[in-house]
Scaffold this motif. Structure first.
Motif, mmCIF file in Angstrom:
data_model
loop_
_atom_site.group_PDB
_atom_site.id
_atom_site.type_symbol
_atom_site.label_atom_id
_atom_site.label_comp_id
_atom_site.label_asym_id
_atom_site.label_seq_id
_atom_site.Cartn_x
_atom_site.Cartn_y
_atom_site.Cartn_z
ATOM 1 N N GLN A 55 41.639 22.243 28.763
ATOM 2 C CA GLN A 55 40.708 23.345 29.577
ATOM 3 C C GLN A 55 38.692 22.797 29.564
ATOM 4 O O GLN A 55 38.296 22.117 28.643
ATOM 5 C CB GLN A 55 40.573 24.542 29.648
ATOM 6 N N GLU A 57 36.307 24.328 30.564
ATOM 7 C CA GLU A 57 35.539 25.423 29.907
ATOM 8 C C GLU A 57 35.647 24.742 28.428
ATOM 9 O O GLU A 57 34.416 24.664 27.830
ATOM 10 C CB GLU A 57 35.196 26.945 29.631
ATOM 11 N N LEU A 58 36.398 24.369 27.463
ATOM 12 C CA LEU A 58 36.392 24.789 26.387
ATOM 13 C C LEU A 58 36.483 23.301 25.233
ATOM 14 O O LEU A 58 35.192 23.140 24.765
ATOM 15 C CB LEU A 58 38.419 24.615 25.991
ATOM 16 N N ARG A 61 32.920 23.793 25.421
ATOM 17 C CA ARG A 61 32.586 24.920 24.121
ATOM 18 C C ARG A 61 32.502 23.591 22.933
ATOM 19 O O ARG A 61 31.250 23.450 22.013
ATOM 20 C CB ARG A 61 32.904 26.245 23.853
#
Length: 98
Positions: A55, A57-58, A61
């Motif tokens: 993903q 967003e991951l 991060r």
């Protein structure tokens, strides 16, 4: 008029196309050849290259975290995380999977 030269000593007789193909080193002595299975991974030195979907967003991060840990790449960060998870085990719904 076409004149064929006689075969000299040590000359190979003319083969039919089928004999020529079946005589090839990779012909399997006349047996039908099976298609080689496609490799499931690519070797890069002493490691195996894989494809992984993540993903956005991951991934963002991970990209923010690996420099803070003094690492040079997201791959090194992901490898460290996998190694730590495998060493500690993974918990799903309160049950530890080792």
């Amino acid at each position: 008029m076409i004149v064929k030269r006689p075969l000299g000593e040590g000359a190979k007789p003319k083969l039919t196309p089928e004999e020529f193909i079946n005589g090839a080193p990779d012909a399997g002595a006349g047996e039908p050849t099976a298609e080689k299975p496609k490799a499931k991974h690519v070797k890069k030195g002493n490691k195996i290259q894989i494809t992984h979907t993540i993903q956005l967003e991951l991934l963002e991060r991970v990209d923010a975290a690996f420099p803070k840990m003094g690492m040079s790449s997201r791959a090194s960060y992901i490898n460290m995380a996998i190694t730590q998870m495998l060493g500690r085990g993974v918990s799903f719904d309160g049950e530890k999977d080792e």
